[in-house]
Design a protein around this motif. Structure first.
Motif, PDB file in Angstrom:
ATOM      1  N   SER A 530       0.911  -1.212  -0.024  1.00  0.00           N
ATOM      2  CA  SER A 530      -0.211  -0.031  -0.147  1.00  0.00           C
ATOM      3  C   SER A 530       0.929   1.284  -0.131  1.00  0.00           C
ATOM      4  O   SER A 530       0.375   2.553  -0.158  1.00  0.00           O
ATOM      5  CB  SER A 530      -0.720  -0.200   1.318  1.00  0.00           C
ATOM      6  N   GLU A 532       3.434   1.817  -2.076  1.00  0.00           N
ATOM      7  CA  GLU A 532       3.979   2.023  -3.352  1.00  0.00           C
ATOM      8  C   GLU A 532       4.315   3.454  -3.791  1.00  0.00           C
ATOM      9  O   GLU A 532       4.818   3.969  -4.438  1.00  0.00           O
ATOM     10  CB  GLU A 532       3.463   1.118  -4.297  1.00  0.00           C
ATOM     11  N   SER A 533       2.811   3.858  -3.600  1.00  0.00           N
ATOM     12  CA  SER A 533       2.500   5.391  -4.338  1.00  0.00           C
ATOM     13  C   SER A 533       3.719   6.662  -3.480  1.00  0.00           C
ATOM     14  O   SER A 533       4.009   7.398  -4.137  1.00  0.00           O
ATOM     15  CB  SER A 533       1.417   6.061  -4.034  1.00  0.00           C
ATOM     16  N   PHE A 534       4.207   6.220  -2.282  1.00  0.00           N
ATOM     17  CA  PHE A 534       4.835   7.092  -1.570  1.00  0.00           C
ATOM     18  C   PHE A 534       6.417   6.722  -1.855  1.00  0.00           C
ATOM     19  O   PHE A 534       7.119   7.656  -1.769  1.00  0.00           O
ATOM     20  CB  PHE A 534       4.477   7.036  -0.080  1.00  0.00           C
ATOM     21  N   TYR A 535       6.377   5.442  -2.022  1.00  0.00           N
ATOM     22  CA  TYR A 535       8.116   4.863  -1.715  1.00  0.00           C
ATOM     23  C   TYR A 535       7.815   3.535  -2.956  1.00  0.00           C
ATOM     24  O   TYR A 535       7.747   2.686  -2.358  1.00  0.00           O
ATOM     25  CB  TYR A 535       8.303   4.441  -0.408  1.00  0.00           C
ATOM     26  N   PRO A 536       8.219   3.952  -4.161  1.00  0.00           N
ATOM     27  CA  PRO A 536       8.184   2.912  -5.511  1.00  0.00           C
ATOM     28  C   PRO A 536       8.966   1.703  -4.867  1.00  0.00           C
ATOM     29  O   PRO A 536       8.328   0.436  -5.110  1.00  0.00           O
ATOM     30  CB  PRO A 536       8.716   3.628  -6.287  1.00  0.00           C
ATOM     31  N   HIS A 539       7.012  -1.653  -3.195  1.00  0.00           N
ATOM     32  CA  HIS A 539       6.382  -2.742  -4.148  1.00  0.00           C
ATOM     33  C   HIS A 539       7.151  -4.034  -4.155  1.00  0.00           C
ATOM     34  O   HIS A 539       6.896  -5.251  -3.784  1.00  0.00           O
ATOM     35  CB  HIS A 539       5.955  -2.299  -5.571  1.00  0.00           C
ATOM     36  N   GLN A 565      -7.234  -1.568   0.925  1.00  0.00           N
ATOM     37  CA  GLN A 565      -6.327  -1.245  -0.227  1.00  0.00           C
ATOM     38  C   GLN A 565      -6.380  -1.783  -1.631  1.00  0.00           C
ATOM     39  O   GLN A 565      -5.633  -2.674  -2.098  1.00  0.00           O
ATOM     40  CB  GLN A 565      -4.798  -1.926   0.176  1.00  0.00           C
ATOM     41  N   LEU A 567      -6.481  -0.458  -4.836  1.00  0.00           N
ATOM     42  CA  LEU A 567      -5.537  -0.036  -5.722  1.00  0.00           C
ATOM     43  C   LEU A 567      -4.150  -1.027  -5.513  1.00  0.00           C
ATOM     44  O   LEU A 567      -3.618  -1.690  -6.516  1.00  0.00           O
ATOM     45  CB  LEU A 567      -4.964   1.418  -5.978  1.00  0.00           C
ATOM     46  N   ALA A 568      -3.775  -1.157  -4.347  1.00  0.00           N
ATOM     47  CA  ALA A 568      -2.684  -1.998  -4.033  1.00  0.00           C
ATOM     48  C   ALA A 568      -2.776  -3.342  -4.401  1.00  0.00           C
ATOM     49  O   ALA A 568      -1.853  -4.218  -4.847  1.00  0.00           O
ATOM     50  CB  ALA A 568      -2.237  -1.951  -2.572  1.00  0.00           C
ATOM     51  N   ARG A 571      -2.626  -3.459  -8.243  1.00  0.00           N
ATOM     52  CA  ARG A 571      -1.143  -3.480  -8.635  1.00  0.00           C
ATOM     53  C   ARG A 571      -0.459  -4.876  -8.423  1.00  0.00           C
ATOM     54  O   ARG A 571       0.087  -5.246  -9.042  1.00  0.00           O
ATOM     55  CB  ARG A 571      -0.430  -2.391  -7.953  1.00  0.00           C
ATOM     56  N   THR A 602     -12.010   4.481 -11.006  1.00  0.00           N
ATOM     57  CA  THR A 602     -10.848   4.048 -11.398  1.00  0.00           C
ATOM     58  C   THR A 602     -10.951   2.413 -11.921  1.00  0.00           C
ATOM     59  O   THR A 602     -10.498   2.044 -12.610  1.00  0.00           O
ATOM     60  CB  THR A 602      -9.939   4.334 -10.539  1.00  0.00           C
TER      61      THR A 602
END
Length: 648
Positions: A530, A532-536, A539, A565, A567-568, A571, A602
């Protein structure tokens, strides 16, 4: 003195009884903690009250002379009354049994009965000046059967009901004590021992007074306490309490000496495994804890008061029959036994207040050692932990580490005991060994959820606290758990990660994960996904962790969806190439539950595009059961927002 300073108090509901006077005699039975008020030898009534009795017992007896001693057997089944030095009278209080009195004379010729003790509901011991006689009472036959007797010269006696041990004082100096233990119809003679008397002037003959001896069970062990008014060593001033340990097997041994550092009249209580010593002249009390480290001289451990001397918290009693706010303050007590005491015409339980002790004992390590031994300690310990992490009373990291280690030491002891019990039950030992008991979880056992809920979760929310200190404290608690080989719960790791992310300390997060400071777990991996959007790189870190855990991909998706979560989860499923086969309805359900319309848009658009790519049309098939979500999409965004089929 403010109320926050008193660490001893009296119970809220004392037992009130009629004061002793020429007509009314008052007796206290330590075994049942009952007060007897006997009026006119019982002819005009006997009233029996105890701390737990909601309804007092009232009855009348024939006046057959002055009552010397009166006690109920355990469970109040049979009443025993001593009126002469040769006999004890009995009366049954059992339904369907005769209530006519019956009498037992002591067997030893020319002996005088000093007193008696009930050791069970139907077993009684007569103590005479020439020995002891152990009887079984047969209420239906209104008679007694002698089980065992022992002859020796007796000066005085003492009984400890918790351990069913009677102590007899023998010899001219009265300082040789002979203990006897009673259990289920048997009487066992324990090794006798001698109390060392203090040096006395040549003109006076030293002797051991019954007033200076007490018996008490402390931390499960039986002790004889001797109040020595003058130390045996000339360089020491003040009285002391000498504790002799009395084991079931083996010789009695002098173990502890409590230094009172004052002289005068004293009284003793034992409350919550603490020895409480009251000083009459100053009307103050001090407490001693045998579990706290003392000064060991090779044979005896010397202890000093845990806290400064304080009075018992004053208690105001409204006087019945008087107008206005007339109140009677508690008078100095004249009787102390176990944890009960008598002031005036009231029987009280003495209690220890833990909250004031927190501020009176600044050494946090010693404070924890003290609190962890108390019965009602949990919430006080948690408040101490919160206090040492507050801005105003912030403790140093080594002190915090010491406190965490002490908590986890107790926690580990309980976990090991639980594991041993479970293994014994599994092996079938519980049937063969009736002594095998499930370990009792005391309030001293503070598990990870306790510390997380009451201390750490609130601590990390404090904006004024430096984030480096917050992370250091969290890691200190995890370090302590690891040191005691206690598996760290995932929510503690999550707390660390959330704190690191909040302060953009991603490099530290990376290091913690890389060097396995934070243990692998499924919830932790989901949390990383979850982020990933802050810290790629999170993932890939999460995928590596899941690979190490060999976790089923479906489970990971379920966990992420349960945490909203969405979107997570999407992904993750795309990352492993499974997005063409997943249920659209499951993801749309989860997106709708978040109540985030743009997230729903989305996810809905993603599946429309998947439908177009796989089937040449964005529409959902009836088998996907997404009609409800299509209607919801139209309601929020309108028909025109639906994707149109692409034609070539």
């Amino acid at each position: 003195m403010g109320e926050e300073d008193y660490y001893l108090e009296l119970c809220e509901r004392p037992v009130q009884f009629e004061k002793a006077n020429p007509v009314n005699c008052v007796f206290f039975d330590e075994a049942n903690k009952q007060v007897f008020a006997v009026r006119s030898g019982g002819a005009t009534g006997v009233v029996v009250k105890g701390p737990d009795d909601r309804n007092p017992i009232s009855f009348r007896m024939d006046d057959k002379g002055e009552v010397k001693c009166i006690k109920f057997s355990l469970e109040n089944k049979i009443l025993a009354v001593q009126r002469t030095s040769k006999t004890v009278d009995f009366c049954n209080f059992i339904p369907d049994n005769s209530q006519l009195e019956y009498t037992q004379e002591c067997k030893t010729k020319n002996a005088n009965i000093l007193g008696f003790c009930w050791t069970s509901s139907t077993e009684i011991v007569f103590i005479t000046d020439q020995g002891i006689e152990f009887y079984q009472v047969l209420p239906e036959k209104r008679s007694l059967k002698l089980l065992k007797s022992h002859n020796l010269n007796v000066n005085w006696y003492m009984y400890c009901p918790e351990s069913a041990v009677i102590l007899l004082s023998t010899t001219v100096l009265e300082n040789v004590l002979q203990p006897f233990h009673f259990r289920a119809g048997t009487m066992s003679k324990l090794p006798k021992f001698e109390i060392e008397l203090p040096a006395a002037p040549k003109s006076t003959k030293p002797s051991l007074s019954e007033r200076d001896i007490a018996m008490a069970t402390i931390y499960g062990q039986l002790y004889v306490l001797f109040l020595r008014h003058h130390s045996r060593t000339s360089n020491s001033t003040g009285a002391e309490v000498v504790l002799y340990h009395l084991p079931r097997e083996g010789a009695c041994k002098k173990m502890h000496i409590l230094k009172l550092n004052r002289t005068g009249k004293f009284a003793l209580n034992v409350v919550d495994n603490l020895v409480v010593v009251h000083h009459q002249d100053t009307e103050t009390s001090v407490i001693f804890d045998l579990k706290l480290r003392g000064e060991f001289d090779g044979s005896v451990t010397f202890h000093h008061p845990v806290l400064p001397a304080r009075s018992i918290q004053p208690y105001q009693i409204p006087i019945a029959g008087k107008t206005g706010s007339a109140e009677e303050s508690v008078l100095p007590f004249h009787h102390v036994a176990g944890f009960t005491m008598i002031f005036g015409s009231y029987l009280w339980n003495l209690q220890v207040k833990l909250e004031p002790i927190v501020n009176l004992l600044p050494d946090k390590g010693r404070l924890m050692d003290f609190l962890l031994q108390r019965k009602e300690c949990k919430m006080v310990i948690l408040s101490v932990c919160s206090q040492m992490l507050s801005e105003s009373d912030r403790a140093s990291l080594p002190v915090i580490a010491t406190v965490f280690d002490k908590l986890n030491h107790e926690y580990k002891k309980y976990l090991d005991a639980e594991q041993s019990y479970a293994m014994a039950v599994e092996a079938g030992q519980s049937r063969s060994s009736p002594l095998l008991k499930r370990p009792v979880r005391t309030q001293a056992v503070l598990d990870q959820s306790d510390v997380y809920t009451h201390v750490l979760s609130a601590f990390v929310e404090k904006k004024e606290m430096p984030h480096k200190f917050v992370i250091a404290v969290l890691m200190e608690y995890i370090r302590s758990l690891n040191q005691f080989q206690i598996a760290v719960q995932h929510y503690l790791h999550e707390l660390v990660i959330k704190t690191l992310v909040q302060h953009n300390l991603f490099y530290m997060l990376h290091q913690f994960l890389q060097y396995h400071v934070l243990s692998d777990s499924k919830p932790l991996a989901c949390l990383l996904l979850s982020l990933e959007s802050f810290y790629p790189p999170a993932h890939q870190l999460s995928l590596d962790m899941l690979k190490r855990l060999s976790t089923a991909n479906d489970e990971i998706v379920e966990v992420l969806l349960s945490k909203h979560q969405v979107l997570a989860a999407l992904r993750f499923i795309r990352g492993i190439g499974g997005h063409d086969n997943i249920s659209a309805r499951k993801f749309l359900d989860a997106a709708k539950q978040t109540e985030d319309n743009m997230l729903f848009y989305t996810i809905f658009r993603f599946f429309e595009q998947r439908n177009q790519r796989l089937r040449g049309s964005p529409n959902f098939t009836p088998g996907e059961h997404c009609e409800e979500h299509v209607a919801f999409f139209k309601q929020i965004f309108g028909d025109q927002a639906l994707m149109r089929p692409t034609t070539f």
